[in-house]
Design a protein around this motif. Structure first.
Motif, PDB file in Angstrom:
ATOM      1  N   ALA A 153      -0.763  14.428 -12.883  1.00 26.10           N
ATOM      2  CA  ALA A 153       0.221  13.349 -12.795  1.00 26.10           C
ATOM      3  C   ALA A 153      -0.457  12.003 -12.560  1.00 26.10           C
ATOM      4  N   PHE A 154      -1.477  11.987 -11.714  1.00 27.42           N
ATOM      5  CA  PHE A 154      -2.223  10.760 -11.418  1.00 27.42           C
ATOM      6  C   PHE A 154      -2.872  10.228 -12.693  1.00 27.42           C
ATOM      7  N   ARG A 155      -3.441  11.132 -13.462  1.00 27.34           N
ATOM      8  CA  ARG A 155      -4.109  10.745 -14.716  1.00 27.34           C
ATOM      9  C   ARG A 155      -3.106  10.162 -15.712  1.00 27.34           C
ATOM     10  N   GLU A 156      -1.960  10.778 -15.827  1.00 28.36           N
ATOM     11  CA  GLU A 156      -0.977  10.374 -16.828  1.00 28.36           C
ATOM     12  C   GLU A 156      -0.187   9.134 -16.420  1.00 28.36           C
ATOM     13  N   LEU A 157       0.110   8.989 -15.116  1.00 29.24           N
ATOM     14  CA  LEU A 157       1.067   7.969 -14.687  1.00 29.24           C
ATOM     15  C   LEU A 157       0.449   6.794 -13.927  1.00 29.24           C
ATOM     16  N   ILE A 158      -0.614   7.042 -13.169  1.00 31.24           N
ATOM     17  CA  ILE A 158      -1.211   5.972 -12.362  1.00 31.24           C
ATOM     18  C   ILE A 158      -2.343   5.269 -13.099  1.00 31.24           C
ATOM     19  N   LEU A 159      -3.189   6.012 -13.783  1.00 32.92           N
ATOM     20  CA  LEU A 159      -4.328   5.385 -14.459  1.00 32.92           C
ATOM     21  C   LEU A 159      -3.915   4.307 -15.463  1.00 32.92           C
ATOM     22  N   PRO A 160      -2.854   4.488 -16.252  1.00 34.22           N
ATOM     23  CA  PRO A 160      -2.498   3.434 -17.210  1.00 34.22           C
ATOM     24  C   PRO A 160      -2.135   2.102 -16.559  1.00 34.22           C
ATOM     25  N   ALA A 161      -1.708   2.149 -15.285  1.00 35.43           N
ATOM     26  CA  ALA A 161      -1.327   0.917 -14.590  1.00 35.43           C
ATOM     27  C   ALA A 161      -2.453   0.346 -13.741  1.00 35.43           C
TER      28      ALA A 161
ATOM     29  N   SER B 285       0.843  -1.198   0.000  1.00 38.29           N
ATOM     30  CA  SER B 285       0.000   0.000   0.000  1.00 38.29           C
ATOM     31  C   SER B 285       0.874   1.241   0.000  1.00 38.29           C
ATOM     32  N   PHE B 286       0.696   2.096  -1.006  1.00 34.22           N
ATOM     33  CA  PHE B 286       1.310   3.416  -1.041  1.00 34.22           C
ATOM     34  C   PHE B 286       0.255   4.403  -0.562  1.00 34.22           C
ATOM     35  N   ASN B 287       0.458   5.003   0.608  1.00 35.26           N
ATOM     36  CA  ASN B 287      -0.589   5.871   1.138  1.00 35.26           C
ATOM     37  C   ASN B 287      -0.003   6.805   2.183  1.00 35.26           C
ATOM     38  N   ALA B 288      -0.820   7.742   2.614  1.00 34.10           N
ATOM     39  CA  ALA B 288      -0.402   8.752   3.586  1.00 34.10           C
ATOM     40  C   ALA B 288      -0.417   8.201   5.004  1.00 34.10           C
ATOM     41  N   GLY B 289       0.404   8.779   5.852  1.00 35.50           N
ATOM     42  CA  GLY B 289       0.316   8.519   7.278  1.00 35.50           C
ATOM     43  C   GLY B 289      -0.841   9.326   7.854  1.00 35.50           C
TER      44      GLY B 289
ATOM     45  N   ALA C  97      -0.256  -7.860  -4.962  1.00 37.53           N
ATOM     46  CA  ALA C  97      -1.116  -6.781  -5.456  1.00 37.53           C
ATOM     47  C   ALA C  97      -0.620  -5.475  -4.876  1.00 37.53           C
ATOM     48  N   PHE C  98      -1.058  -4.379  -5.497  1.00 34.02           N
ATOM     49  CA  PHE C  98      -0.729  -3.034  -5.021  1.00 34.02           C
ATOM     50  C   PHE C  98      -2.007  -2.252  -4.788  1.00 34.02           C
ATOM     51  N   LYS C  99      -1.936  -1.349  -3.803  1.00 34.45           N
ATOM     52  CA  LYS C  99      -3.008  -0.378  -3.590  1.00 34.45           C
ATOM     53  C   LYS C  99      -2.370   1.012  -3.530  1.00 34.45           C
ATOM     54  N   VAL C 100      -2.889   1.937  -4.287  1.00 33.54           N
ATOM     55  CA  VAL C 100      -2.432   3.323  -4.272  1.00 33.54           C
ATOM     56  C   VAL C 100      -3.513   4.186  -3.649  1.00 33.54           C
ATOM     57  N   GLY C 101      -3.125   4.927  -2.618  1.00 33.60           N
ATOM     58  CA  GLY C 101      -4.011   5.909  -2.010  1.00 33.60           C
ATOM     59  C   GLY C 101      -3.491   7.299  -2.314  1.00 33.60           C
ATOM     60  N   PHE C 102      -3.421   8.170  -1.296  1.00 31.63           N
ATOM     61  CA  PHE C 102      -2.946   9.532  -1.509  1.00 31.63           C
ATOM     62  C   PHE C 102      -1.416   9.536  -1.473  1.00 31.63           C
ATOM     63  N   LEU C 103      -0.804  10.066  -2.531  1.00 29.28           N
ATOM     64  CA  LEU C 103       0.647  10.025  -2.668  1.00 29.28           C
ATOM     65  C   LEU C 103       1.319  11.342  -2.306  1.00 29.28           C
ATOM     66  N   GLY C 104       0.549  12.386  -2.080  1.00 28.20           N
ATOM     67  CA  GLY C 104       1.094  13.631  -1.545  1.00 28.20           C
ATOM     68  C   GLY C 104       1.434  14.692  -2.556  1.00 28.20           C
ATOM     69  N   SER C 105       2.072  14.323  -3.662  1.00 24.00           N
ATOM     70  CA  SER C 105       2.523  15.327  -4.633  1.00 24.00           C
ATOM     71  C   SER C 105       2.686  14.683  -6.000  1.00 24.00           C
TER      72      SER C 105
ATOM     73  N   ALA D 289       7.326   8.946  -8.725  1.00 19.47           N
ATOM     74  CA  ALA D 289       8.185   7.963  -8.062  1.00 19.47           C
ATOM     75  C   ALA D 289       7.481   6.619  -7.908  1.00 19.47           C
ATOM     76  N   VAL D 290       6.223   6.660  -7.492  1.00 20.83           N
ATOM     77  CA  VAL D 290       5.463   5.416  -7.304  1.00 20.83           C
ATOM     78  C   VAL D 290       5.191   4.754  -8.653  1.00 20.83           C
ATOM     79  N   ALA D 291       4.885   5.548  -9.672  1.00 27.55           N
ATOM     80  CA  ALA D 291       4.620   4.988 -11.001  1.00 27.55           C
ATOM     81  C   ALA D 291       5.832   4.246 -11.537  1.00 27.55           C
ATOM     82  N   GLU D 292       7.024   4.727 -11.221  1.00 27.30           N
ATOM     83  CA  GLU D 292       8.242   4.051 -11.672  1.00 27.30           C
ATOM     84  C   GLU D 292       8.355   2.664 -11.052  1.00 27.30           C
TER      85      GLU D 292
END
Length: 325
Positions: free
Chosen positions: A143-151, A28-32, A95-103, A109-112
């Protein structure tokens, strides 16, 4: 609903894992989140409750209480990558879960990292980020639209949030349908959307729909009865539960139905630890049944707190119970 035992996410068909078997691991990539309602804290609780093991990577530190977010302190992208790379060299994620990545920088960085594990299912949750400054908000969404949505295999979010994000030019008085949102998401490479808080016509009563859709149409969902009770953490709970189920190979429609059922029961058992919103109780199944806790000859006690309902955004006054139909 029966709340006597936890949902079993150990295998797709619901059978228990062999004793001593290693549970599926979900990164999980997410905020504290110091409230424990969402962020990595909520993901850890949800993934554990579903029978999987969480690999939490902290992307930013939220300054918040149970009512609202005040600010954040970003973690640098290099530190986010180092957290993930170190554990992924040691532990196999399913599996992966993406939440709020901050910036936007952290999104990159996460998309990489995700690009190196394209064969694994990714559930992405887009929360309401209206508390961000306008420039930060827009750059994050771009950035979310361009880098996270395709994955992303499944994009989760409230009807309003996903409409604003995927169809910003929508002008019709008619709300965008889940299928129309899925078509817009598919243009960026996302296979499915799980849309929460879809308002139904007044003639259908006070209900909201939660719909899994692809570009071909709606696939499955659950209707929730609407009550004016506010809560926080529902979106993270739903998306983390779905990621845990996909991690063990569950089919997408069955996984969505079980994740929505898990959310419903977590909200039914929700509690208000502070002066803000209700928080889901992901370990509702660990409590003894009400009928066993009531003294002989006395009525069963009320549930531990008011029952919330979608959407996951504006606050409202406490209300009555909510049922799933």
């Amino acid at each position: 609903m029966n709340t006597e035992s936890p949902p079993d996410a150990s295998t797709p068909d619901g059978t228990a894992q062999d004793a001593g078997a290693t549970p599926a691991c979900v990164m999980s990539f997410n905020a504290g989140d110091p409230s424990g309602a969402g962020g990595v804290a909520g993901d850890i609780a949800t993934i554990a409750a579903m029978g999987a093991h969480a690999l939490p990577v902290v992307t930013t530190l939220l300054m918040r209480d149970t009512a609202e977010v005040f600010d954040q302190h970003l973690i640098e992208g290099d530190a986010v990558v180092e957290q993930a790379r170190n554990i992924l060299e040691d532990v196999t994620a399913s599996a992966f879960k993406v939440g709020f990545l901050g910036s936007a920088e952290n999104v990159s960085a996460v998309a990489e990292i995700l690009s190196d594990y394209a064969e694994l299912p990714l559930v992405s949750y887009l929360p309401n980020l209206s508390w961000l400054e306008e420039d930060e908000h827009q750059s994050y969404l771009d950035a979310f639209r361009e880098l996270i949505l395709p994955a992303t295999e499944v994009l989760v979010g409230s009807h309003k949030t996903l409409t604003d994000f995927l169809l910003p030019e929508w002008e019709s008085e008619r709300p965008a349908s889940p299928r129309e949102l899925a078509v817009a998401a598919a243009e960026h490479g996302t296979r499915y959307v799980l849309v929460t808080g879809v308002m139904l016509p007044a003639k259908a009563g006070q209900f909201i729909d939660n719909v899994l859709a692809s570009a071909q149409g709606a696939l499955t969902g659950e209707k929730f009865e609407l009550f004016d009770v506010s809560f926080v953490g529902a979106g993270d709970t739903l998306s983390a539960a779905l990621a845990a189920l996909l991690a063990v190979g569950a089919e997408i429609q069955a996984a969505t139905g079980e994740a929505l059922q898990f959310l419903d029961q977590s909200l039914d058992a929700g509690f208000r630890p502070g002066m803000g919103h209700v928080i889901p109780d992901r370990f509702f199944w660990a409590l003894p049944p009400e009928e066993e806790t009531a003294a002989e000859g006395e009525p069963a006690p009320n549930p531990p707190g008011p029952t919330p309902s979608f959407p996951d955004e504006p606050p409202a006054a406490p209300g009555g119970r909510r049922r799933v139909h």
